[in-house]
Design an enzyme around this catalytic site. Structure first.
Site, short mmCIF file in Angstrom:
data_model
loop_
_atom_site.label_atom_id
_atom_site.label_comp_id
_atom_site.label_asym_id
_atom_site.label_seq_id
_atom_site.Cartn_x
_atom_site.Cartn_y
_atom_site.Cartn_z
N THR A 56 -1.29 1.82 -11.73
CA THR A 56 -2.61 1.38 -12.20
C THR A 56 -3.72 1.85 -11.27
O THR A 56 -4.88 1.90 -11.67
CB THR A 56 -2.68 -0.16 -12.31
OG1 THR A 56 -2.16 -0.70 -11.09
CG2 THR A 56 -1.89 -0.68 -13.48
N ASP A 57 -3.37 2.18 -10.01
CA ASP A 57 -4.46 2.47 -9.04
C ASP A 57 -5.26 3.71 -9.44
O ASP A 57 -6.48 3.70 -9.43
CB ASP A 57 -3.95 2.55 -7.59
CG ASP A 57 -2.87 3.58 -7.32
OD1 ASP A 57 -2.36 4.21 -8.27
OD2 ASP A 57 -2.53 3.76 -6.12
N GLY A 140 11.54 7.50 2.16
CA GLY A 140 11.96 7.77 0.78
C GLY A 140 12.36 6.52 0.02
O GLY A 140 12.99 6.60 -1.03
N GLU A 178 -2.92 12.94 2.05
CA GLU A 178 -1.69 12.94 1.25
C GLU A 178 -1.83 13.90 0.06
O GLU A 178 -0.95 14.70 -0.22
CB GLU A 178 -1.42 11.51 0.75
CG GLU A 178 -0.24 11.36 -0.17
CD GLU A 178 1.07 11.08 0.56
OE1 GLU A 178 1.03 10.57 1.69
OE2 GLU A 178 2.13 11.39 -0.01
N ASP A 190 -1.56 2.59 -1.49
CA ASP A 190 -0.67 2.54 -0.33
C ASP A 190 -1.45 2.50 0.98
O ASP A 190 -1.14 1.73 1.89
CB ASP A 190 0.26 3.76 -0.32
CG ASP A 190 1.06 3.89 -1.61
OD1 ASP A 190 1.13 2.89 -2.36
OD2 ASP A 190 1.61 4.98 -1.86
C1 GLA Z 1 2.82 5.81 -5.25
C2 GLA Z 1 1.37 6.24 -5.04
C3 GLA Z 1 0.41 5.08 -5.31
C4 GLA Z 1 0.69 4.42 -6.65
C5 GLA Z 1 2.18 4.14 -6.82
C6 GLA Z 1 2.50 3.66 -8.20
O1 GLA Z 1 3.19 4.87 -4.30
O2 GLA Z 1 1.18 6.70 -3.74
O3 GLA Z 1 -0.93 5.51 -5.22
O4 GLA Z 1 0.19 5.18 -7.69
O5 GLA Z 1 2.98 5.28 -6.55
O6 GLA Z 1 1.90 2.44 -8.44
#
Ligand code: GLA
Length: 403
Positions: A56-57, A140, A178, A190
């Site tokens: 959703t981000d 991972g 990233e 994250d």
């Molecule tokens: C990874 C991405 C996040 C997010 C998640 C799924 O962790 O780095 O930004 O999109 O997947 O929610």
């Protein structure tokens, strides 16, 4: 915390804290051994869990992550020759490059270098530096060890060179690092969780406005348990970027009729039915999952506020169903682990966590039942998937800080 959880949870948690501290010490020992001088400063930046709000981000929706008790440590010091010298204790590997020559490396060093590159490109004046890296975030496993490395690096370089960068800007630098150096068009969750995390609280983050609220995370006799599939299927990165494009495609189709819709946050199921369903069934399912998931975060937060953890757990199971069937980012190992706890009264909620295609499931498990459940799940997993399961408890801790 590898393998099974033992009976004495308290002593196990204490062991965890010792492991934490020892990672902090190890990074300074490594720095001194490798670079022959004392480091100037050490930064700790944690991995994260996400209770609900997956994928959703990058759709401007809500997420509910928290920083955890597994972290990356970096020790840094200045150099006067314009070079960057790195050492990873985990990989027992070194990397050296001139500051003016920084490129993606395709290995552990890329996350540190991506941040240095962002700082340079944004006009911050940094010089050469030494950096040693260590930690106990499983790699991972979907716990965002790379975001933790990026946040630790940007925080440390900001201190070392007195750059005066605000935390939110550091989060954006880490995210861009990233995206550019590892090629995953990730959202902001994250890095935000690693940087802003608060002990005992989850963060309800609005990824559109970047407004956030800390919510006490009280589980009343339940704990967060992570079951690591120990698999990371190939193509996870390209599948992630592909999901993102499918969401953008759905928005573009809706926008032709509703110009005010800029992301799936602004979309409704009705709009999807009208403008996307007839065009592409797969894009429709992807978008529908996201619109429903954004709503689930709100429902889950209401449940959390009322202390209704069973209701929160129901939303987590629904998220997994959506990720597996509609968004199609699960895999047989993750599905197995969620199915295995579905009808267990000691597990209130479970789902795959993070980008998908491997990594961990997050489970809300009754404290007394953790050991027995872990043993049973590990046995079944070995039997059905021919793989070893790793279990971790996650305790919610503070975000990035100077040690
Ligand atoms: C990874 C991405 C996040 C997010 C998640 C799924 O962790 O780095 O930004 O999109 O997947 O929610």
């Amino acid at each position: 915390m590898e393998a099974f959880l033992n009976n004495d949870l308290e002593s196990k948690y204490n062991t965890l804290i010792q492991v934490e501290n020892s990672a902090g010490h190890k990074v300074t020992d490594a720095y001194r051994d490798v670079f022959g001088s004392a480091e100037t400063l050490v930064v700790r930046s944690p991995g994260r869990v996400n209770i609900i709000g997956e994928h959703t981000d990058y759709n401007d929706g809500f997420v509910l992550p928290a920083a955890i008790d597994k972290a990356i440590y970096v020790a840094v010091g200045k150099r006067t020759d314009g070079r960057v010298h790195l050492f990873s204790a985990d990989f027992n590997d070194s990397f050296e490059v001139a500051l003016s020559d920084i490129q993606p490396t395709g290995n552990w060093a890329t996350y540190v270098l991506g941040v240095a590159r962002q700082l340079i490109d944004r006009g911050h004046s940094i010089e050469g530096f030494n950096l040693s890296l260590d930690g106990n975030v499983p790699i991972g496993a979907g716990l965002s060890s790379s975001a933790a490395v990026e946040c630790a690096t940007v925080f440390a370089l900001n201190e070392l060179f007195s750059l005066g960068i605000e935390k939110l800007e550091m989060v954006k630098i880490a995210q861009k690092a990233e995206q550019t150096f590892s090629g995953v068009m990730c959202g902001i969750m994250d890095m935000f969780a690693s940087m802003f995390g608060k002990k005992g609280h989850v963060i309800k983050l609005d990824c559109r406005s970047l407004e956030y609220e800390f919510k006490p995370f009280k589980l009343e006799g339940f704990k967060i348990v992570l079951f690591n599939t120990n698999v990371k299927h190939a193509l996870a990165e390209s599948a992630y970027n592909n999901r993102r494009q499918q969401c953008e495609q759905g928005v573009a189709w809706i926008k032709e009729f509703h110009p005010q819709v800029n992301s799936l946050r602004d979309a409704t199921i009705g709009m999807l039915d009208q403008h996307v369903a007839g065009k592409d069934e797969i894009v429709y399912r992807r978008c529908r999952y996201v619109v429903e998931e954004i709503q689930r975060v709100t429902t889950a937060c209401d449940a959390l506020e009322k202390g209704d953890i069973p209701a929160l757990g129901i939303q987590m199971f629904a998220t997994h169903e959506g990720l597996s069937k509609m968004y199609e980012v699960s895999c047989k190992e993750l599905d197995y682990l969620v199915d295995a706890v579905k009808d267990n009264k000691n597990v209130l909620g479970a789902r795959m966590m993070g980008g998908g295609f491997g990594g961990c499931t997050i489970n809300l498990v009754k404290e007394e039942a953790i050991d027995e459940l872990t043993a049973a799940i590990a046995e079944g997993y070995k039997d059905k998937m021919q793989l070893a399961l790793t279990a971790h408890t996650a305790i919610i801790e503070d975000g990035t800080r100077l040690l």
